[in-house]
Design a protein around this motif. Structure first.
Motif, PDB file in Angstrom:
ATOM      1  N   GLU A 102       0.818  -1.213   0.000  1.00  0.00           N
ATOM      2  CA  GLU A 102       0.000   0.000   0.000  1.00  0.00           C
ATOM      3  C   GLU A 102       0.854   1.267   0.000  1.00  0.00           C
ATOM      4  OE1 GLU A 102      -2.965  -0.196   3.064  1.00  0.00           O
ATOM      5  OE2 GLU A 102      -3.634  -2.177   2.425  1.00  0.00           O
ATOM      6  N   GLY A 103       1.871   1.294  -0.867  1.00  0.00           N
ATOM      7  CA  GLY A 103       2.714   2.471  -1.021  1.00  0.00           C
ATOM      8  C   GLY A 103       3.806   2.649   0.012  1.00  0.00           C
ATOM      9  N   VAL A 104       3.917   1.715   0.945  1.00  0.00           N
ATOM     10  CA  VAL A 104       4.932   1.802   1.994  1.00  0.00           C
ATOM     11  C   VAL A 104       6.003   0.741   1.746  1.00  0.00           C
ATOM     12  CG1 VAL A 104       5.365   1.608   4.479  1.00  0.00           C
ATOM     13  CG2 VAL A 104       3.243   2.644   3.657  1.00  0.00           C
ATOM     14  N   ALA A 105       7.269   1.165   1.741  1.00  0.00           N
ATOM     15  CA  ALA A 105       8.373   0.226   1.556  1.00  0.00           C
ATOM     16  C   ALA A 105       8.533  -0.632   2.808  1.00  0.00           C
ATOM     17  CB  ALA A 105       9.667   0.993   1.269  1.00  0.00           C
ATOM     18  N   VAL A 106       8.605  -1.962   2.582  1.00  0.00           N
ATOM     19  CA  VAL A 106       8.770  -2.893   3.707  1.00  0.00           C
ATOM     20  C   VAL A 106      10.007  -3.762   3.556  1.00  0.00           C
ATOM     21  CG1 VAL A 106       6.310  -2.939   4.271  1.00  0.00           C
ATOM     22  CG2 VAL A 106       7.235  -4.619   2.649  1.00  0.00           C
ATOM     23  N   GLY A 107      10.689  -3.649   2.416  1.00  0.00           N
ATOM     24  CA  GLY A 107      11.880  -4.448   2.174  1.00  0.00           C
ATOM     25  C   GLY A 107      12.390  -4.211   0.767  1.00  0.00           C
ATOM     26  N   SER A 108      13.321  -5.058   0.352  1.00  0.00           N
ATOM     27  CA  SER A 108      13.872  -4.973  -1.004  1.00  0.00           C
ATOM     28  C   SER A 108      14.262  -6.368  -1.470  1.00  0.00           C
ATOM     29  CB  SER A 108      15.098  -4.054  -1.024  1.00  0.00           C
ATOM     30  OG  SER A 108      16.138  -4.593  -0.220  1.00  0.00           O
ATOM     31  N   PHE A 109      14.397  -6.510  -2.773  1.00  0.00           N
ATOM     32  CA  PHE A 109      14.873  -7.760  -3.353  1.00  0.00           C
ATOM     33  C   PHE A 109      15.778  -7.391  -4.516  1.00  0.00           C
ATOM     34  CE2 PHE A 109      14.629 -11.630  -5.965  1.00  0.00           C
ATOM     35  CZ  PHE A 109      15.022 -12.558  -5.004  1.00  0.00           C
ATOM     36  N   THR A 110      16.980  -7.972  -4.529  1.00  0.00           N
ATOM     37  CA  THR A 110      17.987  -7.611  -5.525  1.00  0.00           C
ATOM     38  C   THR A 110      18.455  -8.828  -6.316  1.00  0.00           C
ATOM     39  OG1 THR A 110      19.888  -7.995  -4.070  1.00  0.00           O
ATOM     40  CG2 THR A 110      18.839  -5.815  -3.946  1.00  0.00           C
ATOM     41  N   GLU A 111      19.126  -8.561  -7.434  1.00  0.00           N
ATOM     42  CA  GLU A 111      19.731  -9.658  -8.194  1.00  0.00           C
ATOM     43  C   GLU A 111      20.728 -10.413  -7.325  1.00  0.00           C
ATOM     44  OE1 GLU A 111      21.418  -7.824 -11.696  1.00  0.00           O
ATOM     45  OE2 GLU A 111      19.713  -8.480 -12.906  1.00  0.00           O
ATOM     46  N   ARG A 112      21.418  -9.693  -6.456  1.00  0.00           N
ATOM     47  CA  ARG A 112      22.369 -10.340  -5.537  1.00  0.00           C
ATOM     48  C   ARG A 112      21.635 -11.331  -4.638  1.00  0.00           C
ATOM     49  NH1 ARG A 112      25.878  -6.129  -2.879  1.00  0.00           N
ATOM     50  NH2 ARG A 112      26.952  -6.288  -4.858  1.00  0.00           N
ATOM     51  N   ASP A 113      20.448 -10.937  -4.139  1.00  0.00           N
ATOM     52  CA  ASP A 113      19.629 -11.841  -3.319  1.00  0.00           C
ATOM     53  C   ASP A 113      19.221 -13.064  -4.135  1.00  0.00           C
ATOM     54  OD1 ASP A 113      19.640 -10.020  -1.145  1.00  0.00           O
ATOM     55  OD2 ASP A 113      17.831  -9.020  -1.900  1.00  0.00           O
ATOM     56  N   LEU A 114      18.852 -12.819  -5.397  1.00  0.00           N
ATOM     57  CA  LEU A 114      18.428 -13.899  -6.284  1.00  0.00           C
ATOM     58  C   LEU A 114      19.565 -14.894  -6.522  1.00  0.00           C
ATOM     59  CD1 LEU A 114      16.379 -15.201  -8.224  1.00  0.00           C
ATOM     60  CD2 LEU A 114      17.193 -13.613  -9.987  1.00  0.00           C
ATOM     61  N   ILE A 115      20.739 -14.381  -6.801  1.00  0.00           N
ATOM     62  CA  ILE A 115      21.902 -15.256  -7.052  1.00  0.00           C
ATOM     63  C   ILE A 115      22.223 -16.089  -5.814  1.00  0.00           C
ATOM     64  CG2 ILE A 115      24.399 -15.245  -7.467  1.00  0.00           C
ATOM     65  CD1 ILE A 115      23.817 -12.770  -9.325  1.00  0.00           C
ATOM     66  N   LYS A 116      22.197 -15.457  -4.659  1.00  0.00           N
ATOM     67  CA  LYS A 116      22.472 -16.175  -3.409  1.00  0.00           C
ATOM     68  C   LYS A 116      21.433 -17.270  -3.180  1.00  0.00           C
ATOM     69  CE  LYS A 116      23.146 -15.513   1.505  1.00  0.00           C
ATOM     70  NZ  LYS A 116      22.948 -14.664   2.654  1.00  0.00           N
ATOM     71  N   LEU A 117      20.181 -16.932  -3.405  1.00  0.00           N
ATOM     72  CA  LEU A 117      19.085 -17.881  -3.209  1.00  0.00           C
ATOM     73  C   LEU A 117      19.220 -19.086  -4.141  1.00  0.00           C
ATOM     74  CD1 LEU A 117      16.351 -18.346  -1.774  1.00  0.00           C
ATOM     75  CD2 LEU A 117      15.284 -17.082  -3.641  1.00  0.00           C
ATOM     76  N   VAL A 118      19.465 -18.819  -5.420  1.00  0.00           N
ATOM     77  CA  VAL A 118      19.589 -19.900  -6.402  1.00  0.00           C
ATOM     78  C   VAL A 118      20.799 -20.779  -6.085  1.00  0.00           C
ATOM     79  CG1 VAL A 118      20.042 -20.400  -8.841  1.00  0.00           C
ATOM     80  CG2 VAL A 118      18.318 -18.703  -8.207  1.00  0.00           C
ATOM     81  N   SER A 119      21.903 -20.154  -5.651  1.00  0.00           N
ATOM     82  CA  SER A 119      23.104 -20.956  -5.361  1.00  0.00           C
ATOM     83  C   SER A 119      22.935 -21.818  -4.111  1.00  0.00           C
ATOM     84  CB  SER A 119      24.337 -20.065  -5.224  1.00  0.00           C
ATOM     85  OG  SER A 119      24.252 -19.269  -4.071  1.00  0.00           O
ATOM     86  N   GLU A 120      22.084 -21.390  -3.184  1.00  0.00           N
ATOM     87  CA  GLU A 120      21.856 -22.156  -1.955  1.00  0.00           C
ATOM     88  C   GLU A 120      20.880 -23.305  -2.153  1.00  0.00           C
ATOM     89  OE1 GLU A 120      20.494 -19.217   0.836  1.00  0.00           O
ATOM     90  OE2 GLU A 120      22.520 -18.519   1.271  1.00  0.00           O
ATOM     91  N   LYS A 121      19.991 -23.173  -3.121  1.00  0.00           N
ATOM     92  CA  LYS A 121      18.972 -24.203  -3.358  1.00  0.00           C
ATOM     93  C   LYS A 121      19.520 -25.253  -4.319  1.00  0.00           C
ATOM     94  CE  LYS A 121      15.454 -22.556  -1.066  1.00  0.00           C
ATOM     95  NZ  LYS A 121      14.806 -23.269  -0.010  1.00  0.00           N
ATOM     96  N   LYS A 122      19.183 -26.461  -4.037  1.00  0.00           N
ATOM     97  CA  LYS A 122      19.566 -27.546  -4.960  1.00  0.00           C
ATOM     98  C   LYS A 122      18.574 -27.605  -6.122  1.00  0.00           C
ATOM     99  CE  LYS A 122      22.197 -30.141  -1.800  1.00  0.00           C
ATOM    100  NZ  LYS A 122      23.443 -29.802  -1.644  1.00  0.00           N
ATOM    101  N   ASP A 123      17.339 -27.202  -5.835  1.00  0.00           N
ATOM    102  CA  ASP A 123      16.278 -27.224  -6.831  1.00  0.00           C
ATOM    103  C   ASP A 123      15.961 -25.786  -7.227  1.00  0.00           C
ATOM    104  OD1 ASP A 123      14.021 -27.635  -8.375  1.00  0.00           O
ATOM    105  OD2 ASP A 123      12.733 -28.182  -6.684  1.00  0.00           O
TER     106      ASP A 123
END
Length: 186
Positions: A102-123
């Motif tokens: 609702e127009g209020v920032a509550v966090g962020s998501f970055t390509e760096r977060d995506l790369i870390k997530l994909v590298s940690e997951k086996k699937d």
């Protein structure tokens, strides 16, 4: 932004301007600039403000956040999937999105977060199906639309982006790529 008097000589030299040129640009005497640089005087606020403004004009850093922000802001909600964020990265050529409710920032998501997530997951498929709320990072810094560019630059040294607000509403985003807009303003 007022320059620290102890940094004046270094900043002036980095810009390649003489004491005489800075004096003319700022409306103060050359002898005052020399005395400040030697640490012989403690300048008044008004004199240091005039000198700082002249330096900002010469450096091309004069201006405000709204001058270089990108709008509208491309964002995701906490309920969106990582897949949606990845699609936005690809479609818009961006590397981060604020997470907003609702127009209020509550966090962020970055390509760096995506790369870390994909590298940690086996699937990999399971990584892309996760909800943003479960993997989002900290809120991006927020400045007012009138915030000076030097303030924005100092925040970008520690964050991938800065959100810009006007009257409590997020109206833009400044990323490191937006700093390139400063070249056109000189």
């Amino acid at each position: 932004m007022i320059i620290d008097p102890s940094d004046l000589r270094r900043v002036r030299r980095e810009l390649g301007i003489t004491e005489k040129e800075l004096a003319k640009l700022s409306g103060v005497s050359q002898s005052l600039i020399a005395k400040i640089e030697l640490g012989m005087v403690d300048p008044s606020y008004s004199k240091m403000k005039a000198i700082s403004e002249a330096i900002m004009r010469v450096s091309g850093l004069q201006g405000k956040a709204s001058d270089i922000m990108t709008s509208p802001v491309i964002k995701v909600s906490p309920d969106d999937t990582v897949e949606k964020a990845a699609e936005l990265f690809e479609k818009h050529g961006i590397s981060q999105v604020p997470v907003m409710v609702e127009g209020v920032a509550v966090g962020s998501f970055t390509e760096r977060d995506l790369i870390k997530l994909v590298s940690e997951k086996k699937d990999v498929k399971s990584a892309f199906s996760l909800r943003i709320r479960d993997v989002m990072g900290d809120i991006l810094p927020v400045v007012g639309s009138e915030a000076p560019i030097p303030l924005v630059l100092s925040l970008l040294e520690h964050s991938q982006a800065v959100l810009v607000s006007r009257m409590g509403e997020i109206v833009g985003i400044i990323t490191r790529a937006d700093v390139l807009k400063l070249r056109k303003r000189q």
